[in-house]
Design a protein around this motif. Structure first.
Motif, PDB file in Angstrom:
ATOM      1  N   PHE A   1      52.232  43.556  43.971  1.00 31.48           N
ATOM      2  CA  PHE A   1      50.943  43.640  44.653  1.00 31.48           C
ATOM      3  C   PHE A   1      50.152  42.380  44.319  1.00 31.48           C
ATOM      4  N   THR A   2      50.286  41.370  45.172  1.00 31.11           N
ATOM      5  CA  THR A   2      49.657  40.093  44.842  1.00 31.11           C
ATOM      6  C   THR A   2      48.689  39.648  45.931  1.00 31.11           C
ATOM      7  N   PHE A   3      47.632  38.957  45.503  1.00 34.14           N
ATOM      8  CA  PHE A   3      46.666  38.362  46.425  1.00 34.14           C
ATOM      9  C   PHE A   3      46.033  37.171  45.711  1.00 34.14           C
TER      10      PHE A   3
ATOM     11  N   ASP B   1      46.746  38.098  36.968  1.00 30.03           N
ATOM     12  CA  ASP B   1      46.544  36.673  37.272  1.00 30.03           C
ATOM     13  C   ASP B   1      45.132  36.422  37.805  1.00 30.03           C
ATOM     14  N   ASN B   2      44.656  37.332  38.629  1.00 32.25           N
ATOM     15  CA  ASN B   2      43.322  37.160  39.206  1.00 32.25           C
ATOM     16  C   ASN B   2      42.211  37.327  38.179  1.00 32.25           C
TER      17      ASN B   2
ATOM     18  N   GLY C   1      55.723  31.575  31.599  1.00 30.58           N
ATOM     19  CA  GLY C   1      54.473  32.329  31.694  1.00 30.58           C
ATOM     20  C   GLY C   1      54.187  33.187  30.472  1.00 30.58           C
ATOM     21  N   PRO C   2      53.404  34.269  30.668  1.00 30.58           N
ATOM     22  CA  PRO C   2      52.851  35.044  29.545  1.00 30.58           C
ATOM     23  C   PRO C   2      53.868  35.573  28.544  1.00 30.58           C
ATOM     24  N   GLY C   3      55.147  35.641  28.916  1.00 30.51           N
ATOM     25  CA  GLY C   3      56.128  36.185  27.979  1.00 30.51           C
ATOM     26  C   GLY C   3      56.633  35.165  26.962  1.00 30.51           C
TER      27      GLY C   3
END
Ligand code: TRP
Length: 463
Positions: free
Chosen positions: A382-384, A391-392, A298-300
């Motif tokens: 805190f994900t949704f 990400d959202n 991912g982003p890293g």
């Protein structure tokens, strides 16, 4: 018609002056296009989405969708000579159609604000790595060390927030002074220098990385890795990397002189941008495989692989420092273009000075940026919907707002604007014009719509 505007749209002049030359325009758009999207985001989304097949879809999107959208944005910008919202309202009314098309410009302004809110955080991350490289933190470092440096940095919202603040401050500063000044010189130096350092890194990857494995990952398609959601991500990446779908290029087109060839400029920009992204992939994946890393972290990804490479090469401290300086510059010139449409709109709509508008919009973006800052630490769990706040934002802006904006832009240029107007801007009704028109009227809109519907699952999966 405003008093300083000619009644003949082809003769309308910009409210904010002109680019000094064709080269200046190309440099500004290249400065906008080349950025974190090429070097930070491209490699990690390729890694997350399985490599070759994703890359080929991305390249197809650049040519078939990206090029016509970019040309449409430039021609609309030059014709309207205003900020994207006012340009679309003006051109809509000139064609005897609705001025509501200005909503497309409004969505673009919003997309720019949202994208910059997280772009500035990653820009700050890059800036922090200038200092880490400079003090030799990566010298002879192995995977464990570079990974822990990254985790420590991301884990502290104070640190991440501090660099985000500095990066936003730098961006506000340039936008407040006006985009034309300084930008040209910066890009003229930065893009070639960045290319040169990428070639140095490529040398390292070829000699010390698992080069063949990296090339195979990047270019050998495994179609089983592809879903419609991945195709949507590839399309979103194409929009993002070319800076299209939100009016940034339209805003720059407003300063473009009549003589400059739009198809020529768009081609140069798209080629330079794609070359730098592919080069980044060729540098990073051989290092990933040589060190047994996961391409899908991912982003890293770049913030682990490149420090590893620099840590092991002769002169690494020097090269690493220069590289992150250049990448910060590249991010900076892109950030400016993300903010420009909103600033131009505030200036023209609320009669604010450029500096006032830049501080207002920049302040808002700075606050919003803390959503992303916290996504990597305090609010990591805190994900949704698609994941964290970051990400959202990423999914909403890149995979939905930009392609939707692009769709409406090509429909406007291809269907709403009359043939004469677009032909005049694109240099006559020759072969290139015909090709653009087929792409803008049919191929790009149908393609974007199809991918959207597939990704949402409205059309049934074939396989
Ligand atoms: N293209 C830039 C990059 O790749 C990001 C960017 C700048 C952008 N301006 C934009 C993306 C406008 C979308 C729209 O880093």
């Amino acid at each position: 018609m405003l008093s300083n505007q000619s009644a003949d749209p082809a003769k309308r002049s910009s409210l904010h002056g002109h680019w000094s030359s064709r080269m200046a325009f190309i440099l500004a758009v290249t400065g906008s296009a080349v950025g974190l999207g090429n070097i930070w985001r491209f490699p990690y989304v390729v890694g997350e989405n399985g490599g070759g097949a994703f890359v080929l879809v991305y390249l197809a999107c650049v040519i078939v969708v990206g090029m016509p959208v970019m040309m449409s944005e430039i021609l609309m910008g030059r014709r309207g000579r205003r900020n994207p919202i006012a340009t679309m309202a003006l051109l809509g009314s000139e064609e005897g159609k609705s001025t509501r098309w200005s909503l497309v410009g409004a969505m673009g302004v919003l997309a720019g604000v949202l994208i910059l809110s997280y772009y500035a955080v990653v820009g700050g991350w890059t800036l922090a790595y200038v200092f880490k490289s400079g003090v030799g933190a990566f010298a002879n470092a192995g995977v464990a060390v570079v990974t822990s440096i990254r985790d420590d940095f991301l884990g502290s919202w104070v640190n991440l927030g501090l660099y985000h603040t500095i990066f936003m401050g730098l961006t506000i500063f340039v936008v407040a002074r006006g985009v034309e000044r300084g930008l040209e010189q910066a890009v003229r130096f930065m893009v070639p220098a960045l290319l040169l350092l990428m070639v140095v890194l490529l040398g390292y990857s070829i000699t010390s990385g698992h080069f063949a494995e990296g090339v195979a990952f990047l270019f050998t398609p495994d179609w089983s890795k592809l879903t419609w959601d991945t195709v949507l991500t590839a399309m979103g990446q194409a929009f993002f990397t070319l800076s299209i779908g939100m009016g940034a290029v339209m805003a720059y087109g407003a300063f473009l002189s009549e003589e400059t060839s739009i198809p020529g400029s768009a081609t140069v920009v798209a080629m330079a941008d794609t070359a730098i992204a592919l080069l980044a992939g060729l540098v990073i994946f051989p290092i990933v495989f040589a060190n047994g890393l996961d391409p899908a972290v991912g982003p890293g990804l770049v913030f682990v692989t490149l420090p590893l490479a620099f840590g092991q090469m002769p002169g690494g401290v020097f090269f690493a420092t220069i590289f992150f300086v250049l990448l910060t510059f590249a991010a900076w010139t892109s950030a400016i273009s993300l903010m420009e449409p909103a600033v131009a709109w505030i200036m023209e709509h609320f009669s604010k000075s450029r500096a006032q508008a830049a501080v207002m919009i920049g302040g808002l973006i700075w606050v919003l940026g803390f959503g992303t800052v916290l996504s990597f630490n305090v609010l990591a769990d805190f994900t949704f919907w698609r994941g964290t706040i970051f990400d959202n934002l990423d999914h909403l802006t890149l995979n939905i707002m930009l392609p939707l904006g692009g769709l409406l832009i090509v429909v406007f240029a291809g269907w709403v604007m009359c043939r004469n107007a677009t032909a005049e801007e694109l240099g006559g009704a020759g072969l290139i014009y015909k090709l653009w028109r087929v792409l803008a009227r049919y191929v790009a809109p149908i393609g974007i719509l199809f991918v959207f519907l597939k990704a949402i699952g409205i059309l049934p999966e074939l396989s």
